[in-house]
Structure formats: C-alpha cells, structure tokens
Design an enzyme around this catalytic site. Structure first.
Site, PDB file in Angstrom:
ATOM      1  N   TYR A 158       0.845  -1.191   0.000  1.00 54.34           N
ATOM      2  CA  TYR A 158       0.000   0.000   0.000  1.00 54.34           C
ATOM      3  C   TYR A 158       0.881   1.243   0.000  1.00 54.34           C
ATOM      4  CZ  TYR A 158      -4.233   2.552   0.063  1.00 54.34           C
ATOM      5  OH  TYR A 158      -5.245   3.386  -0.315  1.00 54.34           O
TER       6      TYR A 158
ATOM      7  N   ARG B  48      -8.476  10.828  -8.556  1.00 57.35           N
ATOM      8  CA  ARG B  48      -7.636  11.506  -7.558  1.00 57.35           C
ATOM      9  C   ARG B  48      -6.896  10.440  -6.755  1.00 57.35           C
ATOM     10  NH1 ARG B  48      -6.976  12.532  -2.566  1.00 57.35           N
ATOM     11  NH2 ARG B  48      -8.660  11.081  -2.067  1.00 57.35           N
TER      12      ARG B  48
ATOM     13  N   LYS C 244      -6.258  -2.040  -1.220  1.00 60.28           N
ATOM     14  CA  LYS C 244      -7.174  -1.885  -0.079  1.00 60.28           C
ATOM     15  C   LYS C 244      -7.780  -3.227   0.321  1.00 60.28           C
ATOM     16  CE  LYS C 244      -7.522   2.646   0.789  1.00 60.28           C
ATOM     17  NZ  LYS C 244      -7.523   3.329   2.074  1.00 60.28           N
TER      18      LYS C 244
ATOM     19  N   GLU D 234     -13.382   5.010  -3.301  1.00 57.11           N
ATOM     20  CA  GLU D 234     -11.963   5.263  -3.044  1.00 57.11           C
ATOM     21  C   GLU D 234     -11.372   6.170  -4.120  1.00 57.11           C
ATOM     22  OE1 GLU D 234      -9.040   5.083  -0.511  1.00 57.11           O
ATOM     23  OE2 GLU D 234     -10.668   3.672  -0.213  1.00 57.11           O
ATOM     24  N   ASP D 235     -10.754   7.266  -3.689  1.00 56.75           N
ATOM     25  CA  ASP D 235      -9.986   8.154  -4.573  1.00 56.75           C
ATOM     26  C   ASP D 235     -10.801   8.720  -5.738  1.00 56.75           C
ATOM     27  OD1 ASP D 235      -7.892   7.907  -2.888  1.00 56.75           O
ATOM     28  OD2 ASP D 235      -6.642   6.682  -4.165  1.00 56.75           O
TER      29      ASP D 235
ATOM     30  N   ASP E  16     -13.805   6.055   2.120  1.00 56.36           N
ATOM     31  CA  ASP E  16     -12.641   5.959   2.999  1.00 56.36           C
ATOM     32  C   ASP E  16     -11.899   7.289   3.094  1.00 56.36           C
ATOM     33  OD1 ASP E  16     -10.959   4.408   4.704  1.00 56.36           O
ATOM     34  OD2 ASP E  16      -9.459   4.394   3.116  1.00 56.36           O
ATOM     35  N   ASP E  17     -11.874   8.052   2.003  1.00 56.75           N
ATOM     36  CA  ASP E  17     -11.144   9.331   2.012  1.00 56.75           C
ATOM     37  C   ASP E  17     -11.828  10.352   2.922  1.00 56.75           C
ATOM     38  OD1 ASP E  17      -9.239   8.513  -0.112  1.00 56.75           O
ATOM     39  OD2 ASP E  17     -11.044   8.467  -1.330  1.00 56.75           O
TER      40      ASP E  17
ATOM     41  N   ASN F 189      -0.550  11.729   1.219  1.00 58.58           N
ATOM     42  CA  ASN F 189       0.162  10.579   0.662  1.00 58.58           C
ATOM     43  C   ASN F 189       0.465  10.796  -0.822  1.00 58.58           C
ATOM     44  OD1 ASN F 189       0.118   8.842   2.980  1.00 58.58           O
ATOM     45  ND2 ASN F 189      -2.054   8.525   2.653  1.00 58.58           N
TER      46      ASN F 189
END
Length: 582
Positions: A130, A183, A201, A273-274, A296-297, A438
């Site tokens: 990850y 993103r 993930k 996610e993202d 999650d973000d 990150n």
C-alpha cells in the site's frame, strides 16, 4: 466427411498425432475458436490455482492423490520455511516497486502464502503493498500489468453493468472497493491505472481485518482520463478519451450502484476510493441513505485522525473541545475529519454542532476559509466559513488563529515550512502536527523536520511511514495516521453484524476503540497510535465496537446478537494457514 471430422482426424499432422478436438491447431489466425477449458482441482491445474496452491508444501500423499507426482521437486517444505525463503528474496530487492511486483505475483500464484507473509510481516510489507509504493505502481500500472485482478467497467459497458458483474467468478461478494481513478492519493488523475488502489485496499481487508479474499471485489470505473501524459502513452490500459462528466457520468454510477445491489443484495459494502472531491461528496450524499456505502477518504481518514486526536489528549491534556484545530486542505479528507471532530465535541459537551465547528478552521489554496468568501465556496466548505478577516498564507493563519493542532490534508508536499512549524512551537509546549498527505513525497513535512524545528517537542504523525528520528540524544518514533487502522476492522464489523447502512456514530465508535488501544508504553515513545504488529487484535476490537453500535442503532440484521462480539469477530477472521487436502 464433415469439416469437424477432418480437423479432429489431424490428417495434416499439425497436432503431432494428437486429436485436435476443438479445431484450435488447424484454425487459421483469422478463424474464431471456442476457448474451451475443463477445470479439475488436481494436477497441473491445482498448481495454477492461487486459492488452493501450496507449492512445495504439498505432502507426498497429496501429490499422489491429486496427480502431481513429478510436477514438483521431491522436497516437502513447510509454510513457515516457504515464508522465510520468500522474505529473504523480497529483502534483496532494493527498489520498492520490485518488491510490490513480487508480492502481486505471489498473490496471483499462492493466495494463502501471500496473506501469511503480509500478516506476519505487516510493518515491513504494508508500505510495499500500500502507500507509498502503491502510488508508484499506479503511475506505472500499464507497464507492470500482468493479469487482471478485478473488474473493469468502462463507458463501453453502459447498459450492461449487471452482465459484467456476473462475469466475476465469485458469487458471494460482501465488500467492493471502487475507484474512478480521478484523484489517486496525492498523484492526481491516473484513470484506469488507479486499479492498484482497490486491489491494495482489499488485500488489507483480508490481512488486517480478516475478511475472506473470496468475498472481496476490486472495481475500476473507467470514464476516461484528463491526464494527457496517459492519453499519449501507447501502453496506457484504459479508455483513450477525456473524462465523461455530468449526466453521462451520473447515469453510469447510478447503473453501477443499482446493479451491485441487484446482483449481490442489500448487505454488500461499497467503499468509494480516490474519487475527485466534487464526485466523492455527491456520491456519498446521494447513496448513503439508500445503500451500504462508505467513503474511505472522507469517513475512514476522519475516523483514524479522530482516534489519534483522542489518544493525544493524554499527552496534551484537556478535552477535545479545549483545543483549536487548523487544517491545510479543505477537500474530502480535510472537511471529513473536521466534521467528525465537531461531531465528537458536540457529543461530549452537549453543545450544538454549529458551535463545535467554531473550534475548527480550514485553509484552502486561497487562504483561510472565512465568512466573506462564503458566496464563492463549494457547498462542503461553507460550514467552515467563520467570522474573521481574510488571511492568505498558512503562516499568518497560524499566527492569527493560534491553533494547538495543525493538520495537513493538502496533497502538496513541504507546505509545513520551517517558519510555520516554528510558529506552532512558539505557541504550544507540545504542538500536535499531523502531515497526512500521501504518498511520502506529498507529505506536508517530514518527521525529521517536525522534531528538529520544534526542538523535539512535537507530537507527530503522518499518512505515509517515516523512519525513527534521532534528535538531541533521543529517538523519536513517528506515528502513522493510516486508514488501514480503521477500514479493515470497520468492514469486518459491518459484515459480521449484517449492517444495512453506515451511520456516523459507527465511525465515532471505531475512533474511540482505536484510541483506547494505545498503551502507556506507546505514549512514552510519543506515539498516538498502537503499533501495526497488533493490527488483527486492534481490528477485532474495532469490529466489535462498530457491530455493537450497529445493534444499538437497530441497523444490524444478523440476529440474535452474539454475546461476546470480540470473540465473535476473531472467530470470523480468515486464516492463511494451509489446509490439508483429502
């Protein structure tokens, strides 16, 4: 004689005397053939099946029973010895991406050994599978792509998404992680190559949370990319067109969400996610009341950061409501964390949510978010527009607001400058600095900078890992505010209780559970998170707390409620130890 008879008799000899049953050898290059396969869990097929393959660990009796004699060298090796051998090999790689590729190859060859390695060496291998290495892997995904590891749903499949979902071999799916690649971490639009994120993930869902790999499904929704470099790359694996937006995008996502529920039922957890800010907030707001969805973000990051803040109170003193928070970054992560902090303050003090928000200030690219800017702000920033004169720089915002906690979610590296960190140190005896962006290259400051510029007084945590820092004869171990503390245990709690919706109180329960597991020994080292070595125990406790809250809120459907939820969580966890075959 029919054409089929001619082909199977092999008069031309192209099959070497072996009947060409399906006409594959005699077909010309432009002649379509049927890809026949017969799957039997024995012999060569068993060695090629990642779910059941044990490699050299097959016993002599198993090799006899399953037609594998001669297909393997004679040695029989234990799983522990296989693990030792592979870790020796992985440690010899100097380039992190090479370690990542080796781990992904192992996952495709021997699933149980992959998870055994990851569970037993979690602190060493988590940065490989990850963040930060997964970021580089996504950037180069077209070049390192070997075998598909999930489902790709593109605009070409519009109107046929249910059919695509049915192509996945597993039927009992309980967790889906989906991205549209717009993103990826702090790296921007990586389009279809964002698949590395859902794959990574879900491997953590299994390794850290004990969710069985067979119930996990990674999905990438490909609506194009606005990254010109990828569009010009001959090895790019996605649609070569600019991103679809507006109604076309919304219709595809609506079809996807409905198809998931139709195919897998009400209780499949869909983790976004993202996604880019505008889509992330809209999708969560649109579907959270009708589907089991989680971002999650926004929510996972908020939960893990809140846990760090709650546990840091033992070092800082006071309550959460006594502190003042300043964010650099007002996107998904920043506003998500801010909202959860405000909810916790409101819950603990009984103050209205609007009042609790006044302790929290956000800066975006234009400076401090203040009420005079309200008309031009995106809707998710508006609750954070407080009364204050306009302030354009972060340094001036620190001097004006006098925060006790500085949180970076900007996605821009090195924005916590020496002046900013020194200003925090001049205002606070123990400044709490969280550089959360990150991968490592995008972190607002390094651990070494935070400790050095505050003369060793900072309490520091980051999104990606940093090594221990020596300063003035002391060793400081930086904490990692990694979502991997929360989402695997959170997901397990949702699954084992049969929860049908995600409620904010469940996120608060996850935060409080994580904060409670920081020991005095951890605090003495300046840590505000427990070490990852205990992650399965941590995840079991988080799962139990999340499930308890779901039962309390009437959202859990698995009845009756187990008496001991921690033991129940542990009993539900996947074990990577090899099974014996008849």
């Amino acid at each position: 004689m029919s054409t089929l008879d001619e082909m199977t008799n092999d008069e031309a000899g192209v099959g070497g005397g072996v009947k060409d049953m399906y006409g594959e050898d005699t077909a010309t290059e432009d002649h379509p053939i049927t890809p026949w396969t017969v799957t039997v869990a024995s012999g060569f097929g068993l060695l090629r099946d990642p779910h059941h393959n044990k490699g050299l660990a097959f016993t002599y009796k198993e090799r006899e029973s399953h037609y594998m004699l001669g297909l393997l060298p004679p040695v029989v090796m234990s799983q522990e010895l296989q693990e030792k051998r592979l870790m020796n090999t992985i440690r010899q790689y100097q380039v992190p991406l090479h370690k990542y590729i080796a781990m992904m190859d192992l996952q495709e060859e021997n699933e149980r050994l992959f998870y055994k390695l990851l569970i037993d060496n979690v602190e060493e291998l988590l940065p490989v599978v990850y963040t930060p290495t997964v970021g580089e892997a996504c950037q180069k995904y077209g070049s390192i792509f070997r075998r598909p590891q999930g489902l790709y749903i593109s605009l070409k499949e519009k109107g046929r998404i249910l059919e695509v979902l049915k192509n996945w071999p597993e039927r009992n799916i309980q967790v889906i992680v989906v991205t549209d690649g717009e993103r990826i971490l702090g790296l921007g639009d990586l389009g279809c190559q964002g698949m590395g994120i859902p794959v990574g993930k879900l491997s953590l869902y299994t390794a850290l949370g004990g969710v069985r790999p067979s119930v996990c499904l990674p999905i990438t929704i490909d609506v194009g990319t606005n990254n010109q470099k990828l569009l010009d790359d001959e090895f790019y694996i996605g649609l070569k067109q600019n991103r679809a937006t507006g109604q076309e995008y919304a219709e595809l996502l609506e079809e996807f969400i409905c198809a998931v529920k139709q195919n897998y039922g009400e209780k499949v957890l869909v983790q976004f996610e993202d996604f880019a800010n505008h889509n992330a907030f809209e999708l969560l707001a649109k579907y959270r009341k009708t589907h089991l969805v989680f971002n999650d973000d926004i929510q996972g990051t908020a939960s893990v950061v809140l846990a760090g803040l709650v546990s840091s109170l033992k070092l800082l003193g006071g309550t959460l409501g006594d502190h003042t928070f300043l964010f650099l970054g007002a996107g998904e992560a920043g506003t998500g964390i801010a909202e959860l902090i405000a909810l916790e303050i409101s819950k603990k003090t009984g103050a209205p949510l609007e009042e609790a928000r006044k302790k929290i200030w956000l800066c975006d690219s234009k400076g401090l978010i203040v009420s005079s800017r309200k008309e031009s702000l995106q809707h998710f920033k508006q609750p954070w527009a407080h009364e204050h004169e306009p302030v354009t720089s972060l340094l001036d915002a620190v001097k004006e607001i006098k925060p006790t906690v500085l949180i970076g979610t900007s996605g821009v590296g090195r924005t916590f400058t020496k002046e900013v960190v020194e200003a925090m140190a001049s205002l606070n005896e123990r400044p709490l600095i969280l550089a959360l962006s990150n991968p490592t290259s995008q972190s607002e400051c390094t651990a070494e900078e935070a400790y050095t510029w505050t003369e060793g007084r900072a309490i520091f945590a980051s999104g990606s890992p940093f090594p221990p820092v020596e300063y003035d004869g002391k060793t400081f171990i930086p904490g990692q505010a990694n979502n991997a503390y929360i989402f695997p245990g959170f997901g397990l709690g949702v699954i084992m209780s049969g929860t049908i919706r995600v409620h904010d109180d469940m996120l608060l329960a996850a935060s409080e559970s994580l904060a409670a597991q920081v020991s005095e020994e951890n605090y003495e080292k300046g840590l505000i998170y427990p070490p990852f070595t205990n992650i399965r125990k941590i995840s079991a406790n988080i799962a139990a707390n999340v499930a308890a809250k779901a039962y309390e809120l009437g959202l859990a459907s698995r009845l009756p409620r187990p008496k001991d939820l921690v033991k129940h969580a542990e009993s539900c966890m996947y074990s990577p130890v090899y099974r014996n075959y008849r």
